[in-house]
Scaffold this motif. Structure first.
Motif, PDB file in Angstrom:
ATOM      1  N   LEU A 407       0.779  -1.149  -0.035  1.00 45.40           N
ATOM      2  CA  LEU A 407      -0.064  -0.055  -0.014  1.00 45.40           C
ATOM      3  C   LEU A 407       0.832   0.959  -0.037  1.00 45.40           C
ATOM      4  CD1 LEU A 407      -2.752  -1.054   2.659  1.00 45.40           C
ATOM      5  CD2 LEU A 407      -2.978  -1.009   0.138  1.00 45.40           C
ATOM      6  N   SER A 408       0.350   2.375  -0.285  1.00 43.79           N
ATOM      7  CA  SER A 408       1.045   3.739  -0.590  1.00 43.79           C
ATOM      8  C   SER A 408       1.625   3.971   0.939  1.00 43.79           C
ATOM      9  CB  SER A 408       0.066   4.793  -0.975  1.00 43.79           C
ATOM     10  OG  SER A 408      -0.982   5.104  -0.161  1.00 43.79           O
ATOM     11  N   HIS A 409       2.767   4.608   0.935  1.00 46.05           N
ATOM     12  CA  HIS A 409       3.287   5.003   2.182  1.00 46.05           C
ATOM     13  C   HIS A 409       4.022   6.492   2.044  1.00 46.05           C
ATOM     14  CE1 HIS A 409       7.210   4.579   4.844  1.00 46.05           C
ATOM     15  NE2 HIS A 409       6.329   5.337   5.440  1.00 46.05           N
ATOM     16  N   THR A 410       3.541   7.423   2.993  1.00 43.01           N
ATOM     17  CA  THR A 410       4.197   8.632   2.797  1.00 43.01           C
ATOM     18  C   THR A 410       4.735   8.959   4.180  1.00 43.01           C
ATOM     19  OG1 THR A 410       2.171   9.641   3.368  1.00 43.01           O
ATOM     20  CG2 THR A 410       2.589   9.476   1.316  1.00 43.01           C
ATOM     21  N   GLN A 411       5.398  10.048   4.279  1.00 42.21           N
ATOM     22  CA  GLN A 411       6.110  10.379   5.622  1.00 42.21           C
ATOM     23  C   GLN A 411       6.287  11.840   5.688  1.00 42.21           C
ATOM     24  OE1 GLN A 411       9.304   7.756   5.471  1.00 42.21           O
ATOM     25  NE2 GLN A 411      10.720   9.475   5.200  1.00 42.21           N
ATOM     26  N   GLU A 412       6.021  12.384   6.918  1.00 39.36           N
ATOM     27  CA  GLU A 412       6.113  13.740   6.993  1.00 39.36           C
ATOM     28  C   GLU A 412       7.051  13.995   8.433  1.00 39.36           C
ATOM     29  OE1 GLU A 412       5.029  16.414   5.524  1.00 39.36           O
ATOM     30  OE2 GLU A 412       3.787  15.371   4.102  1.00 39.36           O
ATOM     31  N   ASP A 423      -1.463   4.154   3.493  1.00 43.65           N
ATOM     32  CA  ASP A 423      -2.776   4.159   2.696  1.00 43.65           C
ATOM     33  C   ASP A 423      -3.685   4.933   3.279  1.00 43.65           C
ATOM     34  OD1 ASP A 423      -4.228   2.912   1.074  1.00 43.65           O
ATOM     35  OD2 ASP A 423      -5.512   1.551   2.417  1.00 43.65           O
ATOM     36  N   ASN A 424      -3.093   6.300   3.328  1.00 43.96           N
ATOM     37  CA  ASN A 424      -3.926   7.447   3.659  1.00 43.96           C
ATOM     38  C   ASN A 424      -4.753   7.160   5.102  1.00 43.96           C
ATOM     39  OD1 ASN A 424      -4.679   9.904   3.258  1.00 43.96           O
ATOM     40  ND2 ASN A 424      -6.625   9.252   2.151  1.00 43.96           N
ATOM     41  N   GLY A 425      -4.144   6.716   6.101  1.00 47.24           N
ATOM     42  CA  GLY A 425      -4.731   6.700   7.454  1.00 47.24           C
ATOM     43  C   GLY A 425      -5.104   5.327   7.777  1.00 47.24           C
ATOM     44  N   ALA A 426      -4.740   4.274   6.718  1.00 49.42           N
ATOM     45  CA  ALA A 426      -4.826   3.007   7.612  1.00 49.42           C
ATOM     46  C   ALA A 426      -4.235   2.697   8.731  1.00 49.42           C
ATOM     47  CB  ALA A 426      -4.614   2.000   6.409  1.00 49.42           C
ATOM     48  N   LYS A 445      -5.363  14.341  14.207  1.00 49.60           N
ATOM     49  CA  LYS A 445      -6.057  14.959  13.163  1.00 49.60           C
ATOM     50  C   LYS A 445      -6.211  14.197  11.754  1.00 49.60           C
ATOM     51  CE  LYS A 445      -4.908  19.707  14.943  1.00 49.60           C
ATOM     52  NZ  LYS A 445      -4.513  20.868  14.618  1.00 49.60           N
ATOM     53  N   GLN A 446      -5.484  13.186  11.562  1.00 47.45           N
ATOM     54  CA  GLN A 446      -5.388  12.320  10.458  1.00 47.45           C
ATOM     55  C   GLN A 446      -6.556  11.203  10.449  1.00 47.45           C
ATOM     56  OE1 GLN A 446      -3.185  13.430   8.045  1.00 47.45           O
ATOM     57  NE2 GLN A 446      -2.388  14.809   9.711  1.00 47.45           N
ATOM     58  N   GLN A 447      -6.957  11.206  11.611  1.00 47.00           N
ATOM     59  CA  GLN A 447      -7.934  10.095  12.127  1.00 47.00           C
ATOM     60  C   GLN A 447      -7.756   8.634  11.315  1.00 47.00           C
ATOM     61  OE1 GLN A 447     -11.868  11.534  10.908  1.00 47.00           O
ATOM     62  NE2 GLN A 447     -11.647  13.597  12.035  1.00 47.00           N
ATOM     63  N   PRO A 448      -6.553   8.234  11.769  1.00 41.72           N
ATOM     64  CA  PRO A 448      -6.126   6.910  11.249  1.00 41.72           C
ATOM     65  C   PRO A 448      -7.111   5.905  12.069  1.00 41.72           C
ATOM     66  CG  PRO A 448      -4.388   7.820  12.990  1.00 41.72           C
ATOM     67  CD  PRO A 448      -5.668   8.846  12.671  1.00 41.72           C
ATOM     68  N   LEU A 449      -6.934   4.740  11.430  1.00 42.96           N
ATOM     69  CA  LEU A 449      -7.468   3.398  11.923  1.00 42.96           C
ATOM     70  C   LEU A 449      -6.689   2.893  12.977  1.00 42.96           C
ATOM     71  CD1 LEU A 449      -8.892   1.597   8.710  1.00 42.96           C
ATOM     72  CD2 LEU A 449     -10.124   3.232  10.208  1.00 42.96           C
TER      73      LEU A 449
END
Length: 471
Positions: A407-412, A423-426, A445-449
């Protein structure tokens, strides 16, 4: 040793296969007998499909016979499932598209003069070598507005004992001669339907048994032959060309062979996951990307390979590749770039991730509780091995929770801490030490699962108690 090695991998492969899964295993004369016995035990005798033979090239240095072929054993995961769901495999007849294009050209050129069109097609057939797989199309010796056809098909029931009923000849009005094995169609209604569709050809009178008409452009698929021709020299040349003419890898598999097999078993869905336990130079990955580009499929690949070291005297080592895995990774990159340049309009994903199997990220515990001292406990605050990175921890968490690792993976980076978002909040994770309130607020605030931290992540108890409740 070889039998023990392959046995464990086949056991694993069987567990990983879906119910409609298929396994292909390339092997030479040396172990084919043992492999067949092991496969029969692990996969089941009833799941055996075929033993394919790949005729590769003549070996003039052989003492007695030039053994230039290899085998490929094919097994289903569950033949019963395949049969119950009426799953069949078919491939396009080689040359059909070429004949179709020539037929359209000749039809326009000769204004539907079928004799002239037929003569033109015969010239095309004659231009093919005698051992060319397309040569079988020359049996379609007649032509009309529906294209090339043959009207000599057997209309009798296979094996005998077929149904018998009256089929009236359209000219004489009398029942036609019934074939000795009975009609191939189960009842008169089905026969009449085939007659209306023009697929039954009558003889001059009722004394001649009708034949089945087969239109080339309607039935342009066939079952794959068990004997295939594959030239090892061609595969090597294509691989070397990809690596700027250098002989980086000895005896790579033929990409066209693997692509043909993949197209054969995934033609209806054009998706699925293809796993190669012995990926070598990653030919299977190359074939998957090539096939996806050609038919718009979304197949995925998993390549598995031990990092076997390259000989220091080899071209591969001199070119900077220390092990086979490095060659495979570079082959996927180069093949992906080449395929994308050849298919600029294809929606193709050539990206891939590389994982290395290792021990747990968690520290090993070797001491019984009574052996621990207060001094020793001070050095055991962190339960994570010191050489592990954020990515090691992140993907271990994904595996533990059953989240797909592709799945997609980003980092800040937030206030000096790295926050991973899958995966945009998984799943959101931060594995830094002393995580401040600002990072916790950002993740909330990202409201992750799911949210993941180290046990020792928080800067103070207040952070963990007041900010861990996510909306």
């Amino acid at each position: 040793d070889w039998c023990s090695m392959i046995y464990s991998r086949l056991m694993l492969a069987r567990n990983l296969l879906m119910n409609d899964g298929v396994i292909f295993i390339s092997i030479d004369d040396g172990e084919v007998e043992n492999l067949r016995k092991i496969c029969d035990e692990v996969l089941g005798v009833s799941n055996f499909v075929a033993c394919l033979v790949y005729d590769k090239n003549r070996k003039n240095d052989a003492k007695y016979f030039s053994v230039g072929h290899e085998y490929m054993l094919v097994y289903f995961k569950s033949a019963q499932y395949i049969y119950e769901h009426r799953i069949i495999f078919r491939e396009a007849k080689e040359g059909v598209e070429e004949v179709k294009s020539e037929f359209q050209r000749l039809r326009e050129l000769y204004n539907d003069d079928w004799d002239a069109v037929n003569d033109g097609l015969k010239k095309l057939y004659a231009s093919w070598p005698k051992d060319d797989a397309r040569k079988s199309l020359a049996r379609f010796t007649k032509v009309d507005e529906y294209g090339p056809y043959r009207d000599d098909g057997n209309i009798s029931w296979p094996g005998g004992g077929g149904p018998r009923y009256d089929v009236i000849h359209p000219v004489t009005g009398k029942p036609c001669k019934v074939p000795s094995r009975g009609w191939v169609y189960p009842n008169i209604e089905r026969m009449q339907e085939e007659i209306r569709r023009g697929r039954v050809v009558f003889g001059k009178d009722h004394t001649v048994t009708p034949k089945i008409r087969t239109n080339l452009f309607e039935q342009n698929t066939e079952v794959m032959r068990s004997v295939q021709f594959s030239y090892a020299q061609t595969a090597t040349q294509q691989f070397n060309k990809l690596f700027d003419g250098k002989r980086i890898f000895e005896n790579p598999k033929n990409t066209a062979d693997i692509k043909k097999l993949l197209a054969y078993i995934t033609s209806d869905e054009a998706d699925g996951i293809i796993l190669d336990f012995f990926s070598g130079s990653a030919t299977t990955a190359h074939a998957v990307m090539q096939l996806n580009a050609e038919d718009g499929g979304h197949r995925k690949f998993i390549m598995v390979q031990l990092p076997e070291p390259c000989d220091e005297a080899s071209e591969a080592y001199k070119a900077g590749y220390k092990n086979i895995c490095e060659i495979g990774k570079e082959r996927i990159r180069r093949a992906g770039d080449k395929i994308q340049s050849e298919h600029p309009d294809a929606k193709l994903d050539t990206g891939f991730r590389v994982f290395r199997v290792d021990e747990s990220n968690m520290e090993d515990v070797y001491y019984h509780p009574e052996e621990l001292t207060q001094t020793m406990l001070g050095g055991m605050v962190s339960n994570i091995k010191p050489d592990r990175t954020d990515l090691d921890l992140l993907y271990a968490c994904l595996l533990d929770w059953g989240v797909e690792i592709n799945l997609s993976h980003t980092q800040e980076v937030i206030d000096g801490c790295t926050v991973h978002n899958v995966d945009n909040g998984a799943l959101c994770a931060c594995f830094d030490e002393r995580v401040p309130l600002s990072v916790i607020d950002y993740m909330a605030k990202q409201q992750p699962l799911r949210a993941v931290f180290r046990d020792s992540s928080f800067a103070a108890d207040a952070v963990s108690y007041t900010h861990l409740t996510l909306p």
